[in-house]
Write a protein that holds these residues in place. Sequence first.
Motif, PDB file in Angstrom:
ATOM      1  N   GLY A   1      33.834  26.376  -4.954  1.00  0.00           N
ATOM      2  CA  GLY A   1      34.158  25.150  -4.233  1.00  0.00           C
ATOM      3  C   GLY A   1      33.451  25.092  -2.890  1.00  0.00           C
ATOM      4  N   LEU A   2      33.265  23.886  -2.407  1.00  0.00           N
ATOM      5  CA  LEU A   2      32.602  23.677  -1.125  1.00  0.00           C
ATOM      6  C   LEU A   2      33.555  23.031  -0.132  1.00  0.00           C
ATOM      7  CD1 LEU A   2      29.176  22.167  -2.236  1.00  0.00           C
ATOM      8  CD2 LEU A   2      29.568  24.434  -1.306  1.00  0.00           C
ATOM      9  N   LEU A   3      33.345  23.358   1.123  1.00  0.00           N
ATOM     10  CA  LEU A   3      34.047  22.634   2.172  1.00  0.00           C
ATOM     11  C   LEU A   3      33.547  21.193   2.149  1.00  0.00           C
ATOM     12  CD1 LEU A   3      33.867  25.165   5.131  1.00  0.00           C
ATOM     13  CD2 LEU A   3      35.910  24.466   3.914  1.00  0.00           C
ATOM     14  N   PRO A   4      34.324  20.251   2.641  1.00  0.00           N
ATOM     15  CA  PRO A   4      33.860  18.856   2.671  1.00  0.00           C
ATOM     16  C   PRO A   4      32.548  18.730   3.449  1.00  0.00           C
ATOM     17  CG  PRO A   4      36.196  18.990   3.192  1.00  0.00           C
ATOM     18  CD  PRO A   4      35.691  20.394   3.130  1.00  0.00           C
ATOM     19  N   TRP A   5      31.610  17.940   2.911  1.00  0.00           N
ATOM     20  CA  TRP A   5      30.296  17.783   3.535  1.00  0.00           C
ATOM     21  C   TRP A   5      30.399  17.258   4.956  1.00  0.00           C
ATOM     22  CZ3 TRP A   5      26.102  20.018   1.980  1.00  0.00           C
ATOM     23  CH2 TRP A   5      25.983  20.371   0.636  1.00  0.00           C
ATOM     24  N   ARG A   6      31.343  16.342   5.174  1.00  0.00           N
ATOM     25  CA  ARG A   6      31.489  15.794   6.528  1.00  0.00           C
ATOM     26  C   ARG A   6      31.808  16.894   7.533  1.00  0.00           C
ATOM     27  NH1 ARG A   6      35.220  10.547   5.281  1.00  0.00           N
ATOM     28  NH2 ARG A   6      33.653   9.395   4.080  1.00  0.00           N
ATOM     29  N   SER A   7      32.661  17.821   7.129  1.00  0.00           N
ATOM     30  CA  SER A   7      33.010  18.925   8.025  1.00  0.00           C
ATOM     31  C   SER A   7      31.803  19.806   8.310  1.00  0.00           C
ATOM     32  CB  SER A   7      34.118  19.785   7.416  1.00  0.00           C
ATOM     33  OG  SER A   7      35.291  19.055   7.273  1.00  0.00           O
ATOM     34  N   LEU A   8      31.020  20.086   7.287  1.00  0.00           N
ATOM     35  CA  LEU A   8      29.845  20.935   7.468  1.00  0.00           C
ATOM     36  C   LEU A   8      28.823  20.272   8.392  1.00  0.00           C
ATOM     37  CD1 LEU A   8      29.366  22.197   3.807  1.00  0.00           C
ATOM     38  CD2 LEU A   8      30.457  23.392   5.702  1.00  0.00           C
ATOM     39  N   VAL A   9      28.574  18.996   8.172  1.00  0.00           N
ATOM     40  CA  VAL A   9      27.616  18.264   9.016  1.00  0.00           C
ATOM     41  C   VAL A   9      28.142  18.165  10.445  1.00  0.00           C
ATOM     42  CG1 VAL A   9      26.527  16.012   9.387  1.00  0.00           C
ATOM     43  CG2 VAL A   9      26.599  17.001   7.095  1.00  0.00           C
ATOM     44  N   LEU A  10      29.422  17.921  10.583  1.00  0.00           N
ATOM     45  CA  LEU A  10      30.013  17.833  11.923  1.00  0.00           C
ATOM     46  C   LEU A  10      29.875  19.147  12.682  1.00  0.00           C
ATOM     47  CD1 LEU A  10      31.567  15.942  13.837  1.00  0.00           C
ATOM     48  CD2 LEU A  10      33.675  16.890  12.906  1.00  0.00           C
ATOM     49  N   VAL A  11      30.088  20.262  12.007  1.00  0.00           N
ATOM     50  CA  VAL A  11      29.933  21.562  12.667  1.00  0.00           C
ATOM     51  C   VAL A  11      28.494  21.742  13.133  1.00  0.00           C
ATOM     52  CG1 VAL A  11      29.972  24.067  12.310  1.00  0.00           C
ATOM     53  CG2 VAL A  11      31.846  22.669  11.463  1.00  0.00           C
ATOM     54  N   VAL A  12      27.527  21.407  12.296  1.00  0.00           N
ATOM     55  CA  VAL A  12      26.116  21.558  12.671  1.00  0.00           C
ATOM     56  C   VAL A  12      25.788  20.668  13.867  1.00  0.00           C
ATOM     57  CG1 VAL A  12      23.740  21.158  11.919  1.00  0.00           C
ATOM     58  CG2 VAL A  12      25.344  22.280  10.387  1.00  0.00           C
ATOM     59  N   VAL A  13      26.210  19.413  13.827  1.00  0.00           N
ATOM     60  CA  VAL A  13      25.865  18.465  14.904  1.00  0.00           C
ATOM     61  C   VAL A  13      26.544  18.849  16.221  1.00  0.00           C
ATOM     62  CG1 VAL A  13      26.135  16.075  15.662  1.00  0.00           C
ATOM     63  CG2 VAL A  13      25.342  16.563  13.354  1.00  0.00           C
ATOM     64  N   VAL A  14      27.827  19.146  16.187  1.00  0.00           N
ATOM     65  CA  VAL A  14      28.534  19.492  17.428  1.00  0.00           C
ATOM     66  C   VAL A  14      27.993  20.794  18.019  1.00  0.00           C
ATOM     67  CG1 VAL A  14      30.789  20.157  18.361  1.00  0.00           C
ATOM     68  CG2 VAL A  14      30.609  18.199  16.839  1.00  0.00           C
ATOM     69  N   THR A  15      27.699  21.759  17.155  1.00  0.00           N
ATOM     70  CA  THR A  15      27.148  23.023  17.639  1.00  0.00           C
ATOM     71  C   THR A  15      25.770  22.805  18.260  1.00  0.00           C
ATOM     72  OG1 THR A  15      28.361  24.225  15.933  1.00  0.00           O
ATOM     73  CG2 THR A  15      26.539  25.375  16.971  1.00  0.00           C
ATOM     74  N   ALA A  16      24.951  21.991  17.619  1.00  0.00           N
ATOM     75  CA  ALA A  16      23.621  21.715  18.175  1.00  0.00           C
ATOM     76  C   ALA A  16      23.721  20.951  19.495  1.00  0.00           C
ATOM     77  CB  ALA A  16      22.792  20.929  17.164  1.00  0.00           C
ATOM     78  N   LEU A  17      24.648  20.018  19.575  1.00  0.00           N
ATOM     79  CA  LEU A  17      24.833  19.296  20.841  1.00  0.00           C
ATOM     80  C   LEU A  17      25.300  20.231  21.950  1.00  0.00           C
ATOM     81  CD1 LEU A  17      26.426  15.945  19.638  1.00  0.00           C
ATOM     82  CD2 LEU A  17      24.152  16.275  20.638  1.00  0.00           C
ATOM     83  N   ALA A  18      26.058  21.237  21.582  1.00  0.00           N
ATOM     84  CA  ALA A  18      26.530  22.199  22.585  1.00  0.00           C
ATOM     85  C   ALA A  18      25.383  23.029  23.150  1.00  0.00           C
ATOM     86  CB  ALA A  18      27.592  23.110  21.979  1.00  0.00           C
ATOM     87  N   SER A  19      24.246  23.031  22.472  1.00  0.00           N
ATOM     88  CA  SER A  19      23.100  23.785  23.002  1.00  0.00           C
ATOM     89  C   SER A  19      22.567  23.159  24.285  1.00  0.00           C
ATOM     90  CB  SER A  19      21.989  23.873  21.962  1.00  0.00           C
ATOM     91  OG  SER A  19      21.368  22.617  21.787  1.00  0.00           O
ATOM     92  N   ALA A  20      22.910  21.911  24.535  1.00  0.00           N
ATOM     93  CA  ALA A  20      22.465  21.258  25.772  1.00  0.00           C
ATOM     94  C   ALA A  20      23.201  21.801  26.984  1.00  0.00           C
ATOM     95  CB  ALA A  20      22.681  19.750  25.668  1.00  0.00           C
ATOM     96  N   VAL A  21      24.370  22.401  26.755  1.00  0.00           N
ATOM     97  CA  VAL A  21      25.134  23.002  27.851  1.00  0.00           C
ATOM     98  C   VAL A  21      24.570  24.378  28.114  1.00  0.00           C
ATOM     99  CG1 VAL A  21      27.404  23.787  28.599  1.00  0.00           C
ATOM    100  CG2 VAL A  21      27.193  21.742  27.167  1.00  0.00           C
ATOM    101  N   ARG A  22      24.146  24.587  29.326  1.00  0.00           N
ATOM    102  CA  ARG A  22      23.564  25.886  29.670  1.00  0.00           C
ATOM    103  C   ARG A  22      24.359  26.503  30.806  1.00  0.00           C
ATOM    104  NH1 ARG A  22      17.145  24.482  29.558  1.00  0.00           N
ATOM    105  NH2 ARG A  22      17.220  23.324  27.633  1.00  0.00           N
ATOM    106  N   ARG A  23      24.561  27.796  30.678  1.00  0.00           N
ATOM    107  CA  ARG A  23      25.234  28.493  31.762  1.00  0.00           C
ATOM    108  C   ARG A  23      24.303  28.563  32.965  1.00  0.00           C
ATOM    109  NH1 ARG A  23      27.070  34.143  29.585  1.00  0.00           N
ATOM    110  NH2 ARG A  23      24.856  34.316  29.762  1.00  0.00           N
ATOM    111  N   LYS A  24      24.907  28.608  34.125  1.00  0.00           N
ATOM    112  CA  LYS A  24      24.104  28.749  35.330  1.00  0.00           C
ATOM    113  C   LYS A  24      23.547  30.172  35.391  1.00  0.00           C
ATOM    114  CE  LYS A  24      26.716  25.413  37.982  1.00  0.00           C
ATOM    115  NZ  LYS A  24      27.555  25.184  39.135  1.00  0.00           N
ATOM    116  N   PRO A  25      22.302  30.315  35.809  1.00  0.00           N
ATOM    117  CA  PRO A  25      21.750  31.661  35.931  1.00  0.00           C
ATOM    118  C   PRO A  25      22.453  32.428  37.042  1.00  0.00           C
ATOM    119  CG  PRO A  25      20.176  30.047  36.727  1.00  0.00           C
ATOM    120  CD  PRO A  25      21.349  29.288  36.158  1.00  0.00           C
TER     121      PRO A  25
END
Length: 140
Positions: free
Chosen positions: A114-138
């Motif tokens: 069985g597979l997790l719902p596609w919407r959930s999988l796509v949402l995880v990829v998109v939200v995680t990728a968007l979080a890459s824009a947040v950078r810690r301060k050096p």
Amino acid sequence: MAPSSPTPLAPRFLKAVLVSAIAVAAAHLILSDTLALSFAGEASAALGAGPGYSANQAFTVALMNTALVMPLVLWIGMRVSGERRVGPMVLVGAVCWIAAVGHGVGAVDDAPGGLLPWRSLVLVVVVTALASAVRRKPRS
């Protein structure tokens, strides 16, 4: 050695999409395979097999392995692609993955393969990728 300049946002986002998709695929593979082991444990217990590796232990191992694989693959993937300061992305990706698994584990647990719902999988990829824009301060 002088600190390197940060990667522009668009290339970093594309790297994050690719790494997030690979991490989701790897974590889902671990989840579905270890849940199949859980099914085997249930079947053997139903057939009267002796004490040993129980279905409950296998289910717990499935959830723990998938929770550990996601942040590890995200961190390694982004580091290999040359990115630094990926902590926020790894944290957001792990939390999103655990939430998606918690929401859709019934779909995976109902039948082997069985597979997790596609919407959930796509949402995880998109939200995680968007979080890459947040950078810690050096560090100073």
